[in-house]
Each structure stands twice: as C-alpha cells, then as structure tokens.
Design a protein around this motif. Sequence first.
Motif, PDB file in Angstrom:
ATOM      1  N   MET A   1       2.032  -7.842  -9.369  1.00 40.59           N
ATOM      2  CA  MET A   1       3.119  -6.888  -9.200  1.00 40.59           C
ATOM      3  C   MET A   1       3.477  -6.231 -10.520  1.00 40.59           C
ATOM      4  O   MET A   1       4.630  -6.047 -10.840  1.00 40.59           O
ATOM      5  N   ILE A   2       2.470  -5.919 -11.307  1.00 40.86           N
ATOM      6  CA  ILE A   2       2.706  -5.210 -12.555  1.00 40.86           C
ATOM      7  C   ILE A   2       1.995  -3.875 -12.461  1.00 40.86           C
ATOM      8  O   ILE A   2       0.774  -3.828 -12.290  1.00 40.86           O
TER       9      ILE A   2
ATOM     10  N   LEU B   1       1.753  -2.573  -6.649  1.00 44.03           N
ATOM     11  CA  LEU B   1       0.528  -3.034  -5.991  1.00 44.03           C
ATOM     12  C   LEU B   1      -0.694  -2.285  -6.527  1.00 44.03           C
ATOM     13  O   LEU B   1      -1.812  -2.508  -6.080  1.00 44.03           O
ATOM     14  N   ARG B   2      -0.444  -1.376  -7.461  1.00 52.15           N
ATOM     15  CA  ARG B   2      -1.485  -0.532  -8.057  1.00 52.15           C
ATOM     16  C   ARG B   2      -2.176   0.354  -7.022  1.00 52.15           C
ATOM     17  O   ARG B   2      -3.303   0.795  -7.238  1.00 52.15           O
TER      18      ARG B   2
ATOM     19  N   GLN C   1      -1.123   5.004  -9.109  1.00 55.24           N
ATOM     20  CA  GLN C   1      -1.194   4.840 -10.562  1.00 55.24           C
ATOM     21  C   GLN C   1      -0.942   6.178 -11.244  1.00 55.24           C
ATOM     22  O   GLN C   1      -1.833   6.726 -11.909  1.00 55.24           O
TER      23      GLN C   1
END
Lengths: 810, 286
Positions: B1-2, B42-43, B46
């Motif tokens: 989660m980053i 969640l990428r 982006q």
Amino acid sequence: MTTMTTDVLGAPVRRVEDPRFITGHGRYLDDIKLPAMTHMAILRSPYAHAKIRSIDTSAAKAAPGVVAVFTGADIAYNPLPMAWPAGGASGIQNNVNTPRALATDDVKWTGEGVAAVVAETAAQAQDALELIDVDWEPLPAVTDAEKAIADGAPQLHENAPNNRVFDWQVGDKEATDAAFANAAVTVHQRLVNHRLIPNPMEVRGDIGWYNPGTDEYTIWMSSQTPHIQRLLLAAFVMGVPEQKIRCISPDVGGAFGSKIFCYADMALVLHASKAIGGRPVKWVEERRESYGSTIHGRDHITYVDVAATKDGMVKGLRVKTLANLGGRLSTIGPGIPTTLYGRILSGPYKIPAVHCEVTGVYTNTTFVDAYRGAGRPEATYVVERAMDLVADELGIDPAEVRRRNFLPPDSFPYDNPSGLLTAVNGSKLYIDSGNYEPAMDKALAMAGYADIAAKKAEAKSRGKLLGVGLSTYIEVCGVAPSKWIGAVGEGWGAAMWESSNIKVHLTGKVVVTMGTQPQGQGHETTYAQIISHELGIPMEDIVVQHSDTQGTPFGYGSYGSRTSNVGTGAALKAAAKIREKARRYAAHMLEANVEDIEVEGAEYRVKGSPDKKKTIQEIAFALDLAFDTPEGMEPYLDETAYHDTPNCTFPFGTHVAFVEIDQETGNVELVRYVAVDDVGKKINPMIVDGQLHGGIAQGIGQALWEEAVYGDDGQLLSGSLLDYALPRAEWLPSFELDETVTPSPVNPLGVKGVGEAGCIASTAAVANAVIDALSPLGIRHLDMPFTAQKVWGAIQAASGGSGSAKGGEA
Amino acid sequence: MIPAAFDYTRATSVEEALGILASDEGAKLIAGGQSLLPLMKLRLAQPARLVDIGRLPELRGVSKLDDGRLSVGALTTYAELMDSPAVHLAVIRDVVPAIADVQVRNRGTIGGAVAHADPAADLPAALLALDAELVIQSSSGTRSVKADGFFQGPFATGLAHDEILAAVILPAPRGDAGSAYASIQQRASGYPIAGVAAVVFVGAGGLVEGAGIGVTGVSDHPYRAHEVEDALVGTTGTADAVAAAAALVVGDREVSADIHAGREYRAAMAVVHARRAIEAALARAR
Ligand SMILES: Cc1cc2nc3c(=O)[nH]c(=O)nc-3n(C[C@H](O)[C@H](O)[C@H](O)COP(=O)(O)OP(=O)(O)OC[C@H]3O[C@@H](n4cnc5c(N)ncnc54)[C@H](O)[C@@H]3O)c2cc1C
C-alpha cells in the motif's frame, strides 16, 4: 485504618487496558521503530501453482536504498515445523509439506513468498520488488478439496499421492453401521463449511534483530505465542540454541487464531538481520498480502448421515469430511479438523454411536489452520444442522428434537462416543459438566418461541419470510491437559500447561507475570481482578505483564479459550504460594504459630486476638528489607507456579436467531438474536459479554456474508476487503444475552472460558434460521454464506423461476 | 500500500491547475483523494504528478442561481451537500447516506465522484435522473453538458485531460416532483449491485407528466433509462404501469457480472429497484 479492599472478582470492572487502546497509545508491532531499522518487502507468487525456473534479482539489488535481496536459495534454514499431525491410536500417516522461509523450487498458492527485499525505507523496498524478475513455469491448479483427491487432479507434492495429507478416523464404525441398519429414519446431507479469512484489525508483522556482539536474536512479533515461537524457531527452523532467541509480542490488535503459528516471515527477518550485519529488519504485511501470508480458516466439505428413531432420538451419526488444508501445512493445521472436530461431533447430545472420517487435502490455496473456534464451529455446524434435518424429516419441532437428545444433567463427567478418550496411556477427557435444558428453556422463553407461527404470519403480511434457528452448542475450553493433547499418538507433541509469577514489591505493589498472551481480551484486567481477590490488594496496585520470553515464565500462549481455565489456575496457585509465605512470615512478626494465623483479604491475624495483625503490605515491606527473617526463610514475596488443567471445560448454551428474507432480492436481515450462555462463574461479566458479542458477530459473518472465493485457476477473487465482506455493526440487531451458571468442577474458580463460544454457536443458529425461513418453499438445505444472490437463486429455483445462484459467469 | 513516487503541486487557482494539465501529460487532479489514493496505493494508478485542487475556494460550496437552480461546486463534499439546500431534493437525501461511510463522505467530493465515473458510483444515478448539468472549464473556456451522455464507460467520461469539472447544476425543487433512490449493496464494498434513481412529475389526476431514471452498477457505466421514462410518462403510475416500465430498465445493455452478482441476478435487481425507486418517487409526488 481499614485495609479491606473491595472484592472485584466477578465485578464488571472497566478494562484497564482500554484507555491506552482507545486513545491511540497502544504499542503495536508497527509502532516500534528501532535505531538503524531497515524495511523488508516480500515478492509473492502471482500463480497458484508454478515452478520457479530462475529468479533475477540484479536490478532490484541495484535499486536506490536497497540493502539486500534474498531468495530461497540464500537461506539455509529448515522448512517450518508442523507440530500437530493428525494422530490417534493406529498411527496415522501424515504426508507433511511445510513452507520455507522463501519458496525454493515451486509455489503452491498465490501469495507464497519467493523473494525479499530489505531497504532503507518501506517505499524503496516496495519499489525494488517490482524489479525482480521471476521465470515462472505455471502448472495446473486445484482449489477444491473434492476435486483435488479425484483422479487426474493436479498433484501438489510427491509424498502426498492424490493430494492426501492424512486419512483419519474416530469413533465406533461397527456400532454406527449397526445403528443405521436398524434405523427407522435416516437423513443425509452434504454440507460445505466454507473458507474464511481471519482479518484481525492489526495485520501481522515482525521485527528481527541479530546482535553481532552477543550472537543473540530478538524478534518482535504480532503473535499469540511468543514462547512457542522461540522454541520452534530455535529448535526446528534456525538451529540456534533456544537461549539465543528472545521473542516479544507487543500489544496485539486481534488475532482470532491466525497469530498462533510459526510463519516464514519470522525466520526471514532474523535471517535478514544477521545477513546485513545486525541492523533490525521490519516487515509488516499489507491487508491484501495477508490473505496469502496468514492462514485461512474452516473449508470443510462434509457428508453427514443421521440415524434416528421415529420419535427423533438420534441413534447414529456418520460423518465424512474433507478438510482443505491449503498448499502446505501450517503449524497445527492437521490437528484442527481431527482432534478439535471429530472428537466432539456429538456435541451436547447422547448419541450412542458416532463415526467420523476426515481426509486432509492439499490444494493450491492459502494454508488453513485454527480460526476462532477451530474445529468446534465446524463440528457444531454439522450436528446442529443434523438436528434440524431430523426435525424436518419427522415433522417434530427442532427444540423438541434437541430436548429429547440432550445429555441429562446426571451424565457428567461424560465420556463421549466420538472419542475424547485418547487410547494412549489410557488418559481420558470427559465433558466435565452441563445442564442443557434450562439454558434452552430460558432462551426459548426470551425468544417467545411459542408464538413463532404468529410471528411468521405477521412477517408474511409484510412480504417477508421469517425464520427462526436454534443452536444448542458446547465449547471445549482450555486446550488442554498435557496428558491428553500432549500424549504421544494424539499428534501434538507438546505440553499445554501455563505459568504465573507474582512479586509483591517492598511498597506493596504487585507485578503479575503470565505465560499467556492477550490479543485484546482484557487479560490485564481479569488477572488483576483475580489477584486482587486472592491477596486483598487493590487492583490499581497490581500490574499484569506478559509477552516477552525474557522475564516471563514459559507459557503456551492464548488460543483455544485456554486463558481463563489454564492461565487462571496458574495465577491462583502462585497467589496461594504468596499467601502461604506471607502467613509464615506474619507468624514470625506476630510471634504466633503459623497454624494460628488466619487470612482475610490483606490481613493476617492471630486467631482469637483480632488486634494482633499485619497486612500483606507490611509483610512485603519487612520481608523485602529482610533484616529480621527467620531461619530458613528466603527474603521477598516472589513466587512462580505452573498449572496443568486436569481436563478441558465445556461451556454450553442455546442461541436463537431470527432472520427475515426479502423474497424479491434474496436479502437476509438478521432481525433478532437471543443467546443464553453458561460459561460457569465469571471473572468479569462485562468482558464475558464483550467476548460473546464479538464472537456472535463473527459467526454471523460466516453464515451471511464472509467467504474466501477462489477462481478455478487459484486466484483469490475475494482478495481484498472490497470483495471479502466482514460484518458491520449496523447490520446487527442488539443481542439479547442471558445466562445460566453451572460452575466447572475442573477450574478452582468454577470458570470455563468464553473466547470462542459466540462464534461456535452463532453460525449454526443463523443457518438454521435462514433454512427455516425458506422451508415453506420446500428448501431443505442451502450452503452458507447466505448472500442475497444465493438466496434469491434458491427462491427462484424453488418457485420454478429460472434464477441461478451462480455468480461471476462473466 | 505504498504508491509509486510522484510529484505534487498544490494549485492556488483554477487557472494554475488548468495550465499544468495543459502542459503536463502525466499530471492528474486530486480532490478528496478517496478514489485516486487507493488506486495509487495499489499501484493501479501511477500518475507522475498530482495537482491538488482541494483548497480552491472557487470550486467549493452550493449557491442558488437566478433561475432557482443550484450550482454545486465540484469540491463540495457529500457531507456538505447534505448540509445544503440540495437536501430539498429527496433523491439526494436518499443517495448520499447510501454512499460509503461518514469519513469518506467528509472527504469525498461531488466533482471527484462524477469525474472518476466508477461504473457503480451511486451519485451519478441521481444526477442522471435529475437531468443535472455539468460545468466544465479549460484554458480555452467554459462549457456545459448534460449528465446524460457524460458517462461513457468504466472510469471514462466526456472530460478531456486538460479540463476541470467546476460545478454540477441541479434543478430547482418543484412542487409536482417526487424522487427517490433504491439500491442493493454489495456487502463488502458497499457499492451498489444495482442502484436506480427516479424522478417523476405528477400532474392533475395523477398523470405522470415527466420522469428521469438514472441507473448505476448494472453495466459498465451509469446510464439514463429513457425506455423506462417513456413507458411511465402518460400513465397514472398504477402498480402495473410501474412494473411494466421498470421491466425495461436493462434493455439490451450488457450487464456486468462478478462474484457477488451474476448477470441474471444483477439484471433482476435492476428491475426490482427500478420499481421500488419509481414507487417511492410517486408516493412522494402525490
Ligand atoms: C471506503 C470507501 C467506500 C466508498 N464507497 C462508495 C459507495 O458506496 N458508493 C459510491 O458511489 N462511492 C463510494 N466511494 C467512492 C467515493 O464516493 C469517491 O471516492 C469520492 O466521491 C471521489 O471524490 P474525491 O474528491 O475523493 O476524488 P479523488 O479521489 O480526489 O479523485 C477521483 C478522480 O477524479 C478526478 N477529479 C477529482 N476532482 C475533479 C474535478 N473537479 N475535475 C476533474 N477531475 C477531477 C481525479 O483526477 C481522479 O481521477 C467509496 C470510497 C471509499 C474510499
């Protein structure tokens, strides 16, 4: 001045840990930040079943902030231990395969770890993960236990033909077959007890730290069992002497069983810390990640046959269960669907003949292990559905069928036919106590069960189908006597006692140190209540510690509702030792014979001369300074005790659920919930209610909403909280709770335990209610969870419509 | 989660934000962040640059236009909408509490909900039924479009990359109108499996003189069900007439399916909730 303290035992004392939890001052794993700490992220398999041809980590190693990258080949540790094989008299073959710190050759489920990045920041670790290139060879996958044992199914492990982990049985096959041969009626049903994901509020995580100066390892872990983990990591995984590892569980934000086990990440953070020269390594799982890195629960397919007389007396119960244990075995995976399930299938009923066969099965799914209730909700679901099926078949009221089959109150201690008896050493477990009818009668009265027909008619006038469901359950608390659970042959090769240390300091303040490990249950309150009661010392002068293998006596931790039975026994013994020593010293101070010292609360008095007395605080002061200590007496009030319970305890009760179904949508609403539970004596009734409320909600969640769903390719389709539905407070009515009190003869305080009762009972009650509501349509059984779509499909099918209960035909 | 790394600009004016959008392909607006941040964590999204419009006062607040209509600034949160004269529209009162939870309603904006265009977002159904107008700004000027036709596919709208949704115009409340929203929620996400908003205008003798039906969750974008409206108008809104109209709510559209609701169930729920929404709207109009 009076030194009498209010007796808090049995009082609804507010939880002493709550102020810190609800003001954000709890200290959970992720709150811990150590100097020079690094962060680890784990690359997880996107495939349910695949070979790893090669892993290229070079780009990740070169990424900004990366300290190290590991693959399975870098780690020499042994695979994780499997500590509780399915066992029994005849020596059951368990085909064991357990995870490694990182998978080496192949992966068995989506989410199995294959590589790990350690970096300066969590973000850098995450970024570098995307640069690792794995060359996969995808293999066919199977996720359903029934399909996995069929011919031609994909095979997971060479040592487990047809994906069988074990074939286990219990009970008397001949007697059961005879019961069926002579039966007036038999009923048969296939039951699915579907897979659940534990979802504690705090996910799991660890911080590993290797100290190069002392060659010692420290690991902080969100765990229910720090002592066991030290033992397992040292002796089985890392080959490091036990005294060289220290395990610390900080505040743990829920677990529900999922934090009992030895996990790959624990070994991984310790390995990594050593490999990078001793900087601490933190790993905290993400919520979605946890669905593949932490165990799941339940997942049984069961065929149940019941033999009964015309008047509803059950004479035989035959159960065949496939237990899906996932892609590899978790620490005690096989023990759950065997010992904790098969052996208690007869529940509170006098069923003369029971036979149960369980097959453990490997599938390409997350591993399965103990989840709140662990085996007992599954057993309760089988026998409670069976009772309703018999009632339905014979047209007898379900409450009446239960009443006729209940064990009468003079049956105890009761040696049940599904084999609580362990053949080894002749050590036996009994159902210690019970009085089932009064609890059911009370619940039925509260529920207005007699008027149910009128209630159904009223709901019908509003266009709703009302259903009422019963669950008359027993729980097995206090796992368990070492002689039973630890007996060679039952499988679990460990003991199960508990420990307690009590120190009364010079100032009269008390530190109680326990081997059990809270996860939110309020141990710091309940133990303090007990010690306050035992020693007459005010609760606010007592602090309860736990959770650190350095400084606490060994303990087996908290799960299986064992704290209040086993842990309490240890605390009581330690308190008795303190009292005895204080009494001997009081005799010295008061120049009296020990026999003449009587103790009331904190006061130690000379019989017949009530003015001659000392308080425990005065005694502690003098005994700590120790300048006047009698010959042979050691200074200081400091005592340790160990307790092995002679038997488990068996709470019971009756839960009644009312549901209303919207026929147009299939939506099920739980409109009323009544529960009468007998947990024996209560240490803190408010905490008991809290455990019941949470457990009931959790069991309702299984019946109505929660379900781990896999696609045929092994992808977890309910892979986040967007698709996995946890119960919400707004969906639940206010529970109506009451009690009967049958003290347990096993525990000195008469308490039994309550950690799992709620969810053991409630799933079956709600299921029976839903099926009762649908029964006017001719529906006799439906598998959980009763989602709106599934119920709508069943209604459509029953009323000749075209509705199908199948989802996702996209 | 980053989330993946990104640049961040806090816009100090709409013009500044529009300028960045026009010059930077990788820029993305962020308002309350309730949809965008989860995707970034969640990428799945982006963006190279976030342009934060969250503090632009000119995009905030609800005001009454001269013709009695309401202009709802894009940055108005759900919570603020419930505190505004928009609550005189019953369908708004119905739909907002059905969305997410208090925390999300305190941060999530109307503009974000519309621009994000989740196929199952609740609010678009109400906007479609109300025949709302969307005010869209870019460096080259301001234009207005109807909600009907704006939602084009999953997360796809008529907004260009260099445009900002500035406001949503809601109709003035009318004495002859009744409106309602009915939905069945997917239990995990809380988003509707099927959600239907209905607005009806009832004249003398109970005659349905006009109708707006907005549907969400059912197909790959929220849509206005003109077939249902046409079938309803001119009737007196009897149970049979309502049921017959509601039955047209799906038509030949491709119905979505997932583990919670297959096509057949979702379509059936669209019909049930169309009927329920219309019946509730009629009851309020009468
Ligand atoms: C837990 C949770 C539950 C939810 N449940 C529901 C539910 O039940 N029903 C439901 O309908 N919704 C639900 N939502 C979604 C929520 O309604 C939206 O996330 C929210 O309204 C979006 O507004 P925002 O300001 O947060 O948008 P952001 O997340 O900031 O932006 C979303 C998108 O819109 C764009 N954008 C934002 N403002 C503008 C503008 N003015 N002009 C042009 N583009 C813009 C952004 O670039 C981005 O692409 C839920 C969200 C969460 C987090």
